[in-house]
Design a protein around this motif. Structure first.
Motif, short mmCIF file in Angstrom:
data_model
loop_
_atom_site.label_atom_id
_atom_site.label_comp_id
_atom_site.label_asym_id
_atom_site.label_seq_id
_atom_site.Cartn_x
_atom_site.Cartn_y
_atom_site.Cartn_z
N SER A 63 0.84 -1.20 0.00
CA SER A 63 0.00 0.00 0.00
C SER A 63 0.87 1.24 0.00
N THR A 67 -3.56 4.90 3.01
CA THR A 67 -4.58 4.37 2.11
C THR A 67 -5.45 3.30 2.78
N GLY A 68 -5.18 3.01 4.05
CA GLY A 68 -5.96 1.98 4.73
C GLY A 68 -5.10 0.78 5.14
N TRP A 71 -5.97 -0.87 8.56
CA TRP A 71 -7.21 -1.64 8.43
C TRP A 71 -6.95 -2.97 7.72
N ILE A 146 -3.87 -2.27 -1.50
CA ILE A 146 -5.04 -1.41 -1.23
C ILE A 146 -4.72 0.01 -1.68
N ARG A 148 -6.67 4.13 -2.51
CA ARG A 148 -7.72 5.03 -2.02
C ARG A 148 -7.72 6.28 -2.87
N TYR A 210 -10.11 1.13 -0.95
CA TYR A 210 -10.61 1.49 0.38
C TYR A 210 -12.11 1.76 0.33
N ARG A 214 -15.16 -0.04 2.35
CA ARG A 214 -16.08 0.67 3.25
C ARG A 214 -17.53 0.36 2.89
#
Ligand code: A3P
Length: 300
Positions: A63, A67-68, A71, A146, A148, A210, A214
């Motif tokens: 990543s 950007t997450g 998570w 990941i 975003r 991302y 969500r």
């Protein structure tokens, strides 16, 4: 553990003495093979390139910053430990943060302390695809990426850096970000490289957004689990384990755990850029996105 050989240190010193550098953050960033790096990370990249031996079963979570990543790390750990999330003594996320459980290969390779690797064959990295250690592509191990919306990455990065830099204005953050000057940036090139790799080799590179995560968390958690080789059985699905993973890794739950570094949790929203970026900033970022991504088949 890998000892950092003296010649690695010298190689790093030689590199940073020659390549372009740019200020604006806490420490200067260095431009090495088209990407900007914080010096500590760059040293780790060079050590990793020469020393890291990927294993065929490894899973590398890739990543860009903000950007997450936190998570994604939490989800990967929760998926791999899906049957023991309720057990405080065996759920690794109760006692250690996702960043402790899954180290960055370019940071912690030299100092695996609390890391679950090698019991849990998962590592993380911000290294761009083109700069990954060669053994990663040769070993056939799996990569998860990941990404975003760049505008949310910018806003998240600005807030994050503001924890350490007084008076870091959004205008400065915007200027640096749009010129690609941020750790592991330019952000668009980071995304593009992994996107192309995932298109060419979808069994090896799993690409996530991302925003999708969500919107339909359970769906993407199931897909991620399948890719990682930890599929939910029908029985596990019926027992509600997917929801348990999702709930455990939710912003609310994760950010309240004691082991967490609170700096990695802010809002966790999609579209927060609307509260911080001017129309001109939005237009410029969207223009860059359009130019960079056209012909790639990718949209944020
Ligand atoms: P915001 O600053 O927009 O809130 P990284 O982990 O790559 O550093 O990314 C940090 C971003 O992810 C922050 O975004 C943070 O709030 C968000 N985040 C962290 N944990 C999350 C979670 N469990 N669910 C959703 N977003 C999360």
């Amino acid at each position: 553990n890998v000892e950092e050989p003296e010649n690695m240190k010298q190689k790093f010193i030689d590199i940073i003495s020659k390549v372009p550098r740019h200020g604006g953050y806490l420490s200067d960033l260095f431009l090495y093979k088209d990407f900007w790096y914080q010096p500590g990370f760059l040293e780790g990249v060079i050590v990793a390139q020469e020393n890291f031996k990927a294993r065929p079963n490894d899973i590398i979570l890739c990543s860009g910053p903000k950007t997450g990543t936190t998570w994604l790390k939490a989800l990967a750990i929760a998926i791999a430990n899906k049957t023991c999330l309720d057990d405080k003594s065996t759920n690794p996320l109760i006692h250690s943060s996702p960043h402790e459980c899954i180290p960055y290969l370019e940071v912690n390779l030299l100092e695996h302390k609390k890391s679950l690797y090698p019991q849990l064959p998962i590592l993380a990295t911000h290294i761009p695809y083109s700069a990954l250690p060669e053994t990663i592509s040769n070993s056939g191990c799996k990569l998860v990426y990941i990404c975003r919306d760049p505008k949310d990455v910018l806003v998240s990065m600005w807030h994050f850096m503001s924890n350490f830099m007084q008076d870091f204005r959004i205008e400065e953050a915007f200027e640096l970000f749009s010129r690609g000057i941020l750790h592991a940036g330019p952000y668009w090139d980071h995304v593009l490289e992994y996107w192309k790799a995932s298109v060419e080799n979808p069994e090896r590179v799993f690409f996530m957004k991302y925003e999708d995560l969500r919107k339909e968390t359970s769906l993407h958690v199931k897909k991620l689990a399948r890719f990682m080789g930890f599929s939910f059985s029908l029985e596990e699905e019926n027992d509600g384990l997917v929801e348990k993973v999702v709930e455990f890794c939710s912003f609310k739950n994760l950010s309240n755990l004691e082991a967490e570094n609170k700096n990695f949790f802010r809002k966790g929203n999609v579209g927060d850029w609307r509260n911080f970026l001017s129309d001109e900033m939005v237009e410029r970022i969207d223009n860059i996105t359009h130019i960079k991504m056209k012909d790639s088949g990718f949209t944020f």
